[in-house]
Design a protein around this motif. Structure first.
Motif, short mmCIF file in Angstrom:
data_model
loop_
_atom_site.label_atom_id
_atom_site.label_comp_id
_atom_site.label_asym_id
_atom_site.label_seq_id
_atom_site.Cartn_x
_atom_site.Cartn_y
_atom_site.Cartn_z
N SER A 20 0.83 -1.21 0.00
CA SER A 20 0.00 0.00 0.00
C SER A 20 0.86 1.25 0.00
CB SER A 20 -0.93 -0.01 1.22
OG SER A 20 -1.81 -1.11 1.19
N VAL A 21 1.88 1.28 0.85
CA VAL A 21 2.77 2.44 0.90
C VAL A 21 3.49 2.62 -0.43
CG1 VAL A 21 4.77 3.44 2.04
CG2 VAL A 21 3.05 2.25 3.40
N ARG A 22 3.97 1.52 -1.00
CA ARG A 22 4.66 1.60 -2.29
C ARG A 22 3.72 2.08 -3.39
NH1 ARG A 22 7.50 -3.81 -4.14
NH2 ARG A 22 8.51 -3.40 -2.14
N ARG A 23 2.50 1.56 -3.39
CA ARG A 23 1.56 1.97 -4.42
C ARG A 23 1.21 3.45 -4.29
NH1 ARG A 23 0.12 -0.23 -9.32
NH2 ARG A 23 -1.66 0.99 -10.05
N TYR A 24 1.07 3.93 -3.06
CA TYR A 24 0.79 5.34 -2.85
C TYR A 24 1.92 6.21 -3.37
CZ TYR A 24 0.28 9.80 -0.46
OH TYR A 24 0.21 11.13 -0.19
N ARG A 25 3.14 5.81 -3.13
CA ARG A 25 4.29 6.59 -3.58
C ARG A 25 4.37 6.65 -5.10
NH1 ARG A 25 8.87 4.17 0.61
NH2 ARG A 25 8.30 5.46 2.40
N ARG A 26 3.80 5.65 -5.77
CA ARG A 26 3.92 5.58 -7.23
C ARG A 26 2.71 6.17 -7.96
NH1 ARG A 26 6.52 -0.49 -8.24
NH2 ARG A 26 8.53 -0.08 -7.22
N LEU A 27 1.75 6.69 -7.22
CA LEU A 27 0.58 7.29 -7.88
C LEU A 27 1.04 8.46 -8.73
CD1 LEU A 27 -2.09 7.37 -5.04
CD2 LEU A 27 -2.09 5.90 -7.06
N SER A 28 0.46 8.56 -9.93
CA SER A 28 0.80 9.68 -10.80
C SER A 28 0.15 10.95 -10.27
CB SER A 28 0.30 9.42 -12.22
OG SER A 28 -1.11 9.24 -12.24
N ARG A 29 0.81 12.06 -10.46
CA ARG A 29 0.29 13.35 -9.99
C ARG A 29 -0.81 13.86 -10.91
NH1 ARG A 29 3.35 15.65 -6.04
NH2 ARG A 29 5.36 14.70 -5.64
#
Length: 270
Positions: free
Chosen positions: A261-270
């Motif tokens: 979850s933390v990794r996926r959040y960090r990789r969300l596109s802006r």
């Protein structure tokens, strides 16, 4: 300054940010009390339906009070059914751009998902308190003392905490609140393919092992044992080691889905 010296500061920063975002969710609840009450009372409706409408047709293994058998299963199901609320909240923030705004702020990367997990755990604890009180009103009781009952409540919240991270990860992957129907299609079969209402031994040969090794089954069986309520029993490894599995399954889910979850959040596109 060394990394070792910075680590406690970063940890305090992350915890503080997570608490702020937990407070944000609590503030939303106070401004939408009707939605909050409906979510808290839904488990009560399930207890009344199963306890009074279907109770007369249910046979308790080894005899005993059906409601004492039913309630631990309902406690476990309540922890599982809250997954949709977690998913919807995270997916809505992502779809509306709220998550992108958080990403632009000087806050810990883990704070957004940790804050949501903390808020949902508080909500789940409130829901569990409501259904525990309802159980007492309909005749359910624990019989092994307060310490064992507290341990059972702890196992229920541990399962809920693990499922929260599953919901957060799926929401960050799918990102659409309307996709919650996909999650419901998964949650309801998993919830009922357990020992909450039926003994796994009575299920078809291919389905019984699925029910026996269901994480929900482990928590429900362990809670029945700790509360001193009647259960299904059984000779399988899962039935004989329910307490150990009730800790192992949530720990495994947290170990997998929290970092995802933390990794996926960090990789969300802006």
């Amino acid at each position: 300054m060394s990394v070792a010296a910075l680590s406690p500061r970063r940890l305090r920063w992350a915890v503080t940010d997570a608490l702020v975002l937990t407070g944000r969710a609590v503030t939303h609840w106070t401004r939408q009390p009707v939605e909050l009450l409906i979510g808290l009372l839904f488990p009560v409706l399930l207890v009344l339906m199963f306890g009074y409408l279907f109770g007369g047709a249910m046979a308790v293994p080894g005899g005993g009070d059906y409601r004492e058998f039913l309630l631990p299963g309902m406690f476990g199901l309540t922890m599982a059914f809250g997954l949709e609320a977690t998913y919807t909240a995270v997916a809505t923030d992502t779809a509306r751009g709220v998550t992108d705004r958080f990403r632009s702020l000087p806050m810990a990367r883990s704070a957004v998902v940790a804050g949501r997990a903390g808020a949902d755990l508080l909500y789940s604890a409130a829901g569990l308190a409501v259904i525990l009180a309802c159980g007492r009103l309909v005749g359910w009781q624990w019989r092994n003392g307060m310490a064992a009952a507290a341990a059972a409540v702890g196992l229920l919240l541990l399962l809920r905490f693990a499922l929260i991270w599953v919901g957060i990860h799926l929401a960050l992957v799918l990102r659409r609140p309307e996709s919650v129907m996909v999650l419901q299609i998964l949650v309801w079969p998993v919830g009922f393919t357990s020992n909450a209402f039926a003994a796994p031994e009575t299920m078809p040969g291919w389905l019984a092992p699925v029910a026996q090794w269901n994480p929900l089954s482990a928590t429900v069986a362990a809670c029945r044992e700790l509360f001193g309520n009647p259960g299904w029993g059984g000779d399988s490894f899962a039935a004989q080691h329910a307490l150990a599995l009730a800790v192992a399954w949530p720990a495994l889910l947290i170990a997998v889905f929290l970092p995802l979850s933390v990794r996926r959040y960090r990789r969300l596109s802006r």
